[in-house]
Design a protein around this motif. Structure first.
Motif, PDB file in Angstrom:
ATOM      1  N   GLN A 160       0.958  -0.909   0.131  1.00 30.39           N
ATOM      2  CA  GLN A 160      -0.192   0.013  -0.689  1.00 30.39           C
ATOM      3  C   GLN A 160       0.938   0.930   0.182  1.00 30.39           C
ATOM      4  O   GLN A 160       0.311   2.250  -0.589  1.00 30.39           O
ATOM      5  CB  GLN A 160      -0.981   0.098   1.064  1.00 30.39           C
ATOM      6  CG  GLN A 160      -1.938  -0.749   0.939  1.00 30.39           C
ATOM      7  CD  GLN A 160      -3.173  -0.974   2.115  1.00 30.39           C
ATOM      8  OE1 GLN A 160      -3.541   0.066   1.713  1.00 30.39           O
ATOM      9  NE2 GLN A 160      -2.983  -1.262   3.307  1.00 30.39           N
ATOM     10  N   LYS A 161       1.899   1.331   0.891  1.00 28.35           N
ATOM     11  CA  LYS A 161       2.502   2.204   0.324  1.00 28.35           C
ATOM     12  C   LYS A 161       3.595   2.691  -0.918  1.00 28.35           C
ATOM     13  O   LYS A 161       3.450   4.017  -1.213  1.00 28.35           O
ATOM     14  CB  LYS A 161       4.307   2.514   1.285  1.00 28.35           C
ATOM     15  CG  LYS A 161       4.961   3.271   0.925  1.00 28.35           C
ATOM     16  CD  LYS A 161       6.867   3.306   2.094  1.00 28.35           C
ATOM     17  CE  LYS A 161       7.424   3.375   1.586  1.00 28.35           C
ATOM     18  NZ  LYS A 161       8.461   2.801   1.331  1.00 28.35           N
ATOM     19  N   LYS A 162       3.531   1.639  -1.428  1.00 29.49           N
ATOM     20  CA  LYS A 162       3.567   2.099  -3.283  1.00 29.49           C
ATOM     21  C   LYS A 162       2.400   2.139  -4.130  1.00 29.49           C
ATOM     22  O   LYS A 162       2.646   2.993  -4.802  1.00 29.49           O
ATOM     23  CB  LYS A 162       4.412   0.090  -3.608  1.00 29.49           C
ATOM     24  CG  LYS A 162       5.058   0.235  -4.868  1.00 29.49           C
ATOM     25  CD  LYS A 162       5.729  -1.034  -5.365  1.00 29.49           C
ATOM     26  CE  LYS A 162       6.005  -0.619  -7.631  1.00 29.49           C
ATOM     27  NZ  LYS A 162       5.262   0.673  -8.270  1.00 29.49           N
ATOM     28  N   ALA A 163       1.975   1.952  -3.546  1.00 28.96           N
ATOM     29  CA  ALA A 163       0.193   2.218  -4.420  1.00 28.96           C
ATOM     30  C   ALA A 163       0.306   3.407  -4.113  1.00 28.96           C
ATOM     31  O   ALA A 163       0.081   4.431  -4.839  1.00 28.96           O
ATOM     32  CB  ALA A 163      -0.601   0.807  -3.479  1.00 28.96           C
ATOM     33  N   LEU A 164       0.524   3.968  -2.836  1.00 27.74           N
ATOM     34  CA  LEU A 164       0.563   5.854  -2.235  1.00 27.74           C
ATOM     35  C   LEU A 164       1.445   6.462  -2.962  1.00 27.74           C
ATOM     36  O   LEU A 164       1.475   7.201  -3.538  1.00 27.74           O
ATOM     37  CB  LEU A 164       0.761   5.855  -1.074  1.00 27.74           C
ATOM     38  CG  LEU A 164       0.352   7.340  -0.391  1.00 27.74           C
ATOM     39  CD1 LEU A 164      -0.302   8.316  -0.666  1.00 27.74           C
ATOM     40  CD2 LEU A 164       1.284   6.979   0.689  1.00 27.74           C
ATOM     41  N   TYR A 165       2.703   5.956  -3.359  1.00 29.49           N
ATOM     42  CA  TYR A 165       3.759   6.455  -3.718  1.00 29.49           C
ATOM     43  C   TYR A 165       3.614   7.144  -5.529  1.00 29.49           C
ATOM     44  O   TYR A 165       3.489   8.106  -6.122  1.00 29.49           O
ATOM     45  CB  TYR A 165       5.283   6.339  -4.116  1.00 29.49           C
ATOM     46  CG  TYR A 165       5.627   6.118  -2.243  1.00 29.49           C
ATOM     47  CD1 TYR A 165       4.739   7.191  -1.187  1.00 29.49           C
ATOM     48  CD2 TYR A 165       6.629   6.221  -2.173  1.00 29.49           C
ATOM     49  CE1 TYR A 165       5.214   6.946   0.151  1.00 29.49           C
ATOM     50  CE2 TYR A 165       7.073   6.626  -0.742  1.00 29.49           C
ATOM     51  CZ  TYR A 165       7.080   6.957   0.172  1.00 29.49           C
ATOM     52  OH  TYR A 165       7.632   7.380   1.454  1.00 29.49           O
ATOM     53  N   ASP A 166       2.540   5.765  -5.466  1.00 25.12           N
ATOM     54  CA  ASP A 166       2.164   5.409  -7.308  1.00 25.12           C
ATOM     55  C   ASP A 166       1.149   6.195  -7.314  1.00 25.12           C
ATOM     56  O   ASP A 166       0.948   7.505  -8.601  1.00 25.12           O
ATOM     57  CB  ASP A 166       2.040   4.310  -7.848  1.00 25.12           C
ATOM     58  CG  ASP A 166       3.614   3.321  -8.118  1.00 25.12           C
ATOM     59  OD1 ASP A 166       4.693   3.738  -8.270  1.00 25.12           O
ATOM     60  OD2 ASP A 166       3.155   2.647  -7.952  1.00 25.12           O
ATOM     61  N   HIS A 167       0.285   6.895  -6.515  1.00 24.16           N
ATOM     62  CA  HIS A 167      -0.710   7.674  -6.761  1.00 24.16           C
ATOM     63  C   HIS A 167      -0.782   9.026  -6.997  1.00 24.16           C
ATOM     64  O   HIS A 167      -1.046  10.073  -7.781  1.00 24.16           O
ATOM     65  CB  HIS A 167      -1.409   7.263  -5.381  1.00 24.16           C
ATOM     66  CG  HIS A 167      -3.403   8.051  -5.252  1.00 24.16           C
ATOM     67  ND1 HIS A 167      -4.109   7.601  -6.627  1.00 24.16           N
ATOM     68  CD2 HIS A 167      -3.385   8.954  -4.294  1.00 24.16           C
ATOM     69  CE1 HIS A 167      -4.898   8.747  -6.046  1.00 24.16           C
ATOM     70  NE2 HIS A 167      -4.480   9.434  -5.308  1.00 24.16           N
TER      71      HIS A 167
END
Length: 89
Positions: free
Chosen positions: A50-57
């Motif tokens: 989810q951290k990676k998803a947040l950064y990608d977002h």
């Protein structure tokens, strides 16, 4: 579990017990004065995926993850978590 979606559309799921974890709280305190701790704080709260998803977002057109963009999402995530029934004592 507490689920939420920020105004910009980032969807997340958090275990409410994570908010009571002293290691997480230590990271929150450290991140207030040292933005370099934000990454570890989010990994502790959201997990690696989810951290990676947040950064990608929040990644901009240059491929950068700007602190200001992460901070906006962070404020909204904490606001959602603070108002969730599952996190109230």
């Amino acid at each position: 579990m507490v689920e939420g979606t920020t105004k910009s559309g980032f969807h997340f799921v958090v275990d409410p017990d994570a908010l009571q974890d002293m290691e997480f709280l230590d990271l929150v305190d450290e991140a207030r004065t040292n933005p370099s701790k934000l990454g570890r704080m989010f990994e502790k709260l959201l997990g690696k995926e989810q951290k990676k998803a947040l950064y990608d977002h929040v990644r901009n057109e240059k491929g950068m993850v700007l602190i200001d963009n992460v901070t906006v999402e962070s404020d909204e995530i904490f606001d959602i978590l603070n108002h969730a029934d599952e996190t109230k004592n």
